[in-house]
Write a protein that holds these residues in place. Structure first.
Motif, mmCIF file in Angstrom:
data_model
loop_
_atom_site.group_PDB
_atom_site.id
_atom_site.type_symbol
_atom_site.label_atom_id
_atom_site.label_comp_id
_atom_site.label_asym_id
_atom_site.label_seq_id
_atom_site.Cartn_x
_atom_site.Cartn_y
_atom_site.Cartn_z
ATOM 1 N N GLY A 82 7.963 -3.764 10.259
ATOM 2 C CA GLY A 82 8.959 -4.391 9.396
ATOM 3 C C GLY A 82 8.332 -5.113 8.226
ATOM 4 O O GLY A 82 8.852 -5.066 7.103
ATOM 5 N N SER A 83 7.207 -5.783 8.464
ATOM 6 C CA SER A 83 6.570 -6.510 7.367
ATOM 7 C C SER A 83 5.928 -5.549 6.369
ATOM 8 O O SER A 83 5.919 -5.812 5.163
ATOM 9 N N LEU A 84 5.406 -4.420 6.844
ATOM 10 C CA LEU A 84 4.890 -3.401 5.928
ATOM 11 C C LEU A 84 6.001 -2.876 5.031
ATOM 12 O O LEU A 84 5.826 -2.696 3.825
ATOM 13 N N ARG A 85 7.167 -2.631 5.626
ATOM 14 C CA ARG A 85 8.320 -2.142 4.874
ATOM 15 C C ARG A 85 8.775 -3.176 3.835
ATOM 16 O O ARG A 85 9.005 -2.850 2.662
ATOM 17 N N GLU A 86 8.867 -4.418 4.248
ATOM 18 C CA GLU A 86 9.315 -5.472 3.341
ATOM 19 C C GLU A 86 8.320 -5.677 2.200
ATOM 20 O O GLU A 86 8.704 -5.830 1.040
ATOM 21 N N PHE A 87 7.030 -5.645 2.526
ATOM 22 C CA PHE A 87 6.006 -5.813 1.500
ATOM 23 C C PHE A 87 6.051 -4.668 0.497
ATOM 24 O O PHE A 87 6.006 -4.899 -0.723
ATOM 25 N N VAL A 155 -5.090 -1.748 3.605
ATOM 26 C CA VAL A 155 -4.499 -2.459 2.462
ATOM 27 C C VAL A 155 -4.647 -1.638 1.192
ATOM 28 O O VAL A 155 -3.723 -1.559 0.374
ATOM 29 N N PHE A 156 -5.804 -1.012 1.026
ATOM 30 C CA PHE A 156 -6.035 -0.169 -0.148
ATOM 31 C C PHE A 156 -5.002 0.954 -0.229
ATOM 32 O O PHE A 156 -4.431 1.223 -1.293
ATOM 33 N N LEU A 157 -4.744 1.615 0.886
ATOM 34 C CA LEU A 157 -3.765 2.705 0.915
ATOM 35 C C LEU A 157 -2.361 2.191 0.589
ATOM 36 O O LEU A 157 -1.604 2.833 -0.148
ATOM 37 N N LEU A 158 -2.004 1.042 1.145
ATOM 38 C CA LEU A 158 -0.686 0.457 0.900
ATOM 39 C C LEU A 158 -0.495 0.139 -0.582
ATOM 40 O O LEU A 158 0.506 0.523 -1.193
ATOM 41 N N LEU A 159 -1.455 -0.548 -1.174
ATOM 42 C CA LEU A 159 -1.345 -0.921 -2.586
ATOM 43 C C LEU A 159 -1.422 0.307 -3.489
ATOM 44 O O LEU A 159 -0.682 0.395 -4.480
ATOM 45 N N SER A 160 -2.299 1.246 -3.154
ATOM 46 C CA SER A 160 -2.475 2.430 -3.994
ATOM 47 C C SER A 160 -1.211 3.274 -4.045
ATOM 48 O O SER A 160 -0.825 3.785 -5.106
ATOM 49 N N LEU A 194 4.686 5.584 8.280
ATOM 50 C CA LEU A 194 3.465 6.389 8.245
ATOM 51 C C LEU A 194 2.230 5.541 8.523
ATOM 52 O O LEU A 194 1.346 5.934 9.295
ATOM 53 N N LEU A 195 2.159 4.370 7.879
ATOM 54 C CA LEU A 195 1.009 3.499 8.093
ATOM 55 C C LEU A 195 0.973 2.973 9.528
ATOM 56 O O LEU A 195 -0.097 2.825 10.120
ATOM 57 N N TYR A 196 2.137 2.720 10.078
ATOM 58 C CA TYR A 196 2.200 2.129 11.415
ATOM 59 C C TYR A 196 1.881 3.152 12.506
ATOM 60 O O TYR A 196 1.123 2.877 13.425
#
Length: 211
Positions: A82-87, A155-160, A194-196
Motif C-alpha cells: 500500500g505504501s509503495l502504491r501511495e508513494f 528504490v532506484f527502480l521505483l523512482l526510475s 510488481l515490486l512487492y
C-alpha cells in the motif's frame, strides 16, 4: 478577495525555472533573469548573490518538498504494498505538477557535466534517496521486506519508473502494451504489485497476491 501578488523572490524563481529548463544552467545569465523578471540586477542580487545560489534555491526547494511530502509515504514497516502504491501515485503527481523544475533537474542530470554534477550533489537528492533506502532497510529489520533484497536498487527502480513515465507519458500512454499507464492510480497499483510480488508465480499459500 484579490489574489496576493507574487513576491519579487517568487517572480525571480518562476522566471529562472523556465529559463534554466529551456537552456540549462550554463546557458543562462543573471542579467537575462533580471530582465525577464522586470527587475534591476541589483534587485535580483538582493535575493540571490549568484547564479549558483539562485539555481540551488530552485533545486533545494524541490528536494525539500520531496523530503517533507513524499519520503514519509514509504512505510516499509507497515503495509508495504500500500505504501509503495501511495508513494508512486504521489510522486508521479508531483512530477507532473512541478514540470518546470523537474525538467531542469532532468536536463542537468542528462548533461553529464562536472558542473551539473557538483550542483546536484549538494541539492539534497542523495539525502532523499538515502532516506527512502533507509525506509526499506527498516522493513528488512522488521521482516516486512526480504532480507536478500538490495534496498538501493529497489528504490532506484521505483523512482526510475516514475521519472520515465513523467518524461515519456505522451508517447507511453498511447502504447497499447502500456495501457496500465493511462491512469496514475492504476499505474501506481500495478507498479506496487510488481515490486512487492516480483515476476515469479506464487509457490505457496503465503505468497498469494492481494487484490
Amino acid at each position: 478577495l484579490m489574489a496576493e501578488a507574487p513576491s519579487s523572490r517568487d517572480k525571480i524563481l518562476d522566471v529562472a525555472e523556465a529559463l534554466f529548463a529551456r537552456r540549462g544552467y550554463a546557458g543562462i545569465g543573471l542579467r537575462e533573469v533580471a530582465d525577464a523578471s522586470g527587475l534591476s540586477k541589483s534587485s535580483l542580487f538582493h535575493h540571490f548573490r549568484s547564479k549558483r545560489t539562485l539555481y540551488e534555491s530552485l533545486v533545494g526547494d524541490a528536494m525539500a518538498g520531496f523530503r517533507e511530502q513524499l519520503v514519509p509515504l514509504l512505510d516499509a514497516e507497515g503495509d508495504l504494498q500500500g505504501s509503495l502504491r501511495e508513494f508512486a501515485a504521489a510522486h508521479v503527481d508531483r512530477l507532473t505538477r512541478m514540470q518546470g523544475t523537474m525538467r531542469l533537474i532532468a536536463r542537468e542530470m542528462l548533461s553529464g557535466t562536472t558542473a551539473s554534477g557538483d550542483l546536484l550533489s549538494g541539492s539534497g537528492m542523495s539525502q532523499n534517496f538515502s532516506l527512502l533506502v533507509d525506509a526499506l532497510r527498516r522493513g528488512q529489520a522488521e521482516g516486512t521486506v526480504r532480507a536478500e533484497v538490495d534496498p538501493g536498487l529497489a528504490v532506484f527502480l521505483l523512482l526510475s519508473a516514475n521519472w520515465f513515465l513523467f518524461q515519456t507519458g505522451a508517447l507511453t500512454r498511447r502504447n497499447p502494451d502500456l495501457a496500465v499507464t493511462t491512469s496514475t492510480e492504476t499505474y501506481a497499483a500495478e507498479l506496487a504489485r510488481l515490486l512487492y510480488f516480483g515476476l515469479a508465480p506464487p509457490t505457496g499459500p503465503g505468497q498469494q497476491e492481494s487484490p
